[in-house]
Design an enzyme around this catalytic site. Structure first.
Site: not given
Ligand code: F6R
Length: 610
Positions: A2, A490, A76, A605, A506, A483, A102-103, A27, A487
């Protein structure tokens, strides 16, 4: 996640709010809204909210909407679905008080029951809606007083901005666990959760701390604690130019940020390599030479991409400085009742400096006596301020949700720290000089690798229809494989897994088929031949292989289906060059698939919830 923006001043308020919200888009959000106070006629707040993008919100805003102050929000979803009703701002019963938040208000259920008993009718499923009703129950003509009274009942985290229709030009904000920054202009004031929302209007900012409350009008601000005790705070000047948050000719922020890496890495090491003494200088550590010499172990707290940087850093510290080091997933560590040894030095790595998992894990180990250094990008962020010392990575604003340039800057800081620690231990001056020179050469190495852009795009066009990918590497390239897989997941939404190449046999090798390509990272160090054996195992089972390898490695090139060369260098530095093709490959697959690259679905973000 948010985002909050508030404005009071002479400009057209809706323009400032919409522009601020657009800057906050990166964000991650699913709905948005604004409240604008009417300046003529009957005092009234005009509320416009929509599900979806800011463009949709803008479409709903009447061109002639007047107003000289207001607040805006990108949501969000956490409590309640993605609906117009759940979007912020939320109002009290009278419709005169509007709040963006926010929160998470943890005791919202209890408060809601109490407020409903008093006759409040709730219009949304959110935790936030209790705030305007609560403020309203204390309102006797002074918004600040009512907010202060309401705050005494709120449990949880919040960054809020509040307006009242009867108090034109006034915005009250409060912070507890969710960032809020005042923008001090000339005859205008702003309030935002993120500097990017206001950098177009002012570069003079005040960072609020938890427990602080702000009261702004266009010409004035005052800050107090939750008990109304006045506080004096200094104004900081931020150095970001507007260009740093614009796409400057690139199609996406992600592409721009990938291509910025030669400069951002150079910035991260600028003034920090001491060639004369073959070591590194890191000013903000707040530790004496003796304290650094006494460090017996390093532990790193982080999440996602920052965790991969921490893991790479840990491998390097062990290999080069001979200090046992381990990267910990913040979300696991905090709830594990971690053992904090006296002789360990802790790092917390966070681009945003606001990630809740990392922040809470940091606080937990600090509580147990740990010294924690922050490796952050966002100046003034909570982790940067609450850590015991640290290093800024100076990437400049990273707008794309998927982290790229911040990652290589975080790596740079670990390489500098490793050099510093190694030189205080067994590393000779000659070896230190070699290491420092190799580090100084990284921006050029990354620049050369970026020349593979078109080749990588062609490879992406060949493979983007695959449903699953494996990313494989050994040693210091193992975290880089993780990584690469992250990427791809995402931004293209293609399923991908990163593994240590040696671990394949394995279990994961059962997945190999002509439909599952494997991305190998092949160094030319002592692990080269073992990695080649792993490639052969996959080829023997019909799996296509793409390899990022070292220029001139004809053996690997002959074995694989597609080969992306990086310049030959000291193998300890390949994480920098080898991650670049993985970033570009993910980018081009997402481009082929028509994904929302800078704002991928479900992601944010700055992840400020646990
Ligand atoms: C990946 C990504 C996330 C973040 C993670 C931690 O591209 O962006 O995995 O790395 O959420 O964020 P920070 O570094 O802000 O703590």
């Amino acid at each position: 996640m948010c985002g909050i923006i508030g404005y009071t001043g002479p400009r057209k308020t809706t323009n400032v709010l919409l522009e601020g919200l657009r800057r906050l888009e990166y964000r991650g959000y699913d709905s948005a809204g604004i409240a604008v106070g009417r300046i003529s006629g009957e005092p009234r707040l005009q509320i416009i909210k929509t599900v979806g993008k800011i463009a949709a919100l803008q479409h709903e805003v009447p061109k002639d909407l007047e107003g000289a102050w207001g607040i805006g929000h990108t949501r969000w979803a956490t409590h309640g679905g993605v609906t117009r009703e759940n979007a912020h701002p939320h109002l009290d019963q009278s419709g005169k008080i509007a709040v963006v938040h926010n929160g998470i208000i943890e005791n919202h259920r209890t408060l809601r029951i109490l407020l409903e008993k008093k006759g409040c009718k709730f219009r949304s499923e959110t935790d936030t809606e209790v705030i305007p009703h609560l403020i309203s129950s204390y309102y006797e003509g002074d918004l600040l007083e009512a907010v202060l009274a309401a705050l005494q009942h709120l449990e949880g985290t919040y960054g809020i901005a509040v307006v009242h229709a009867d108090e034109p030009g006034r915005i009250v904000g409060a912070r507890n666990g969710s960032p809020l920054i005042i923008g001090v202009g000339n005859g205008e004031m702003l309030l935002a959760s993120d500097i990017t929302a206001m950098v177009a209007y002012t570069n003079r900012v005040i960072y609020l701390n938890d427990g602080e409350v702000v009261d702004i009008t266009k010409d004035n601000y005052s800050i107090c604690d939750r008990h109304a005790k006045k506080l004096d705070k200094k104004i900081d000047e931020v150095s970001w130019a507007l260009g740093a948050i614009e796409k400057t000719g690139f199609m996406h922020y992600m592409e721009k940020e990938i291509f910025e890496q030669p400069e951002s890495i150079a910035r991260a090491m600028s003034g920090r390599i001491d060639l004369e003494n073959a070591t590194a200088k890191l000013g903000g550590l707040n530790l004496t030479k003796r304290q650094l010499a006494d460090v017996k172990r390093v532990r790193v707290i982080a999440a996602g991409t920052s965790w991969h940087a921490g893991m790479t850093g840990s491998y390097l510290l062990e290999q080069v400085a001979r200090i046992p080091a381990q990267a910990e997933l913040a979300s696991e560590l905090r709830h594990r009742n971690p053992v904090v040894e006296n002789d360990s030095l802790w790092f917390v790595v966070s681009q945003s400096g606001e990630t809740a998992d990392s922040l809470y894990a940091m606080r937990e180990v600090q509580r147990k006596g740990a010294t924690v250094l922050g490796i952050c990008n966002v100046v003034g962020s909570t982790i940067a301020r609450e850590s015991d010392g640290g290093v800024y990575v100076h990437s400049g604003p990273e707008i794309a949700v998927a982290s790229t340039k911040a990652f290589t800057s975080q790596l740079t800081v670990f390489y500098l720290f490793t050099l510093l620690m190694a030189r205080m231990r067994d590393m000779s001056r000659e070896e230190g000089t070699r290491f420092a020179n190799a580090l100084a050469a990284v921006p050029e190495m990354v620049k050369e690798t970026l020349n593979q852009r078109d080749h990588i795009q062609a490879i992406a066009k060949k493979y983007y229809r695959a449903k699953d990918f494996l990313y494989l590497g050994r040693g210091i390239l193992y975290p880089i494989a993780l990584e690469g897989a992250l990427k791809l997941k995402e931004i293209s939404y293609i399923h991908a897994e990163g593994y240590s190449a040696g671990e394949m046999k394995h279990g994961p090798i059962a997945l190999i088929s002509p439909d599952v390509p494997s991305f190998f990272l092949v160094s030319d160090d002592y692990l080269h031949d073992k990695t080649i054996s792993n490639i052969r195992e996959i080829k023997a089972r019909g799996g296509p292989v793409i390899a990022v390898g070292v220029e001139g490695d004809t053996e690997t090139q002959a074995l694989v289906d597609d080969f992306i060369p990086v310049p030959k260098a000291d193998p300890r530095f390949y994480p920098f060059s080898m991650v670049v093709p993985l970033q570009l490959f993910a980018y081009f697959c997402a481009l082929e698939l028509g994904r929302d690259i800078d704002q991928p679905r479900n992601l944010a973000k700055s992840v400020t919830v646990e």
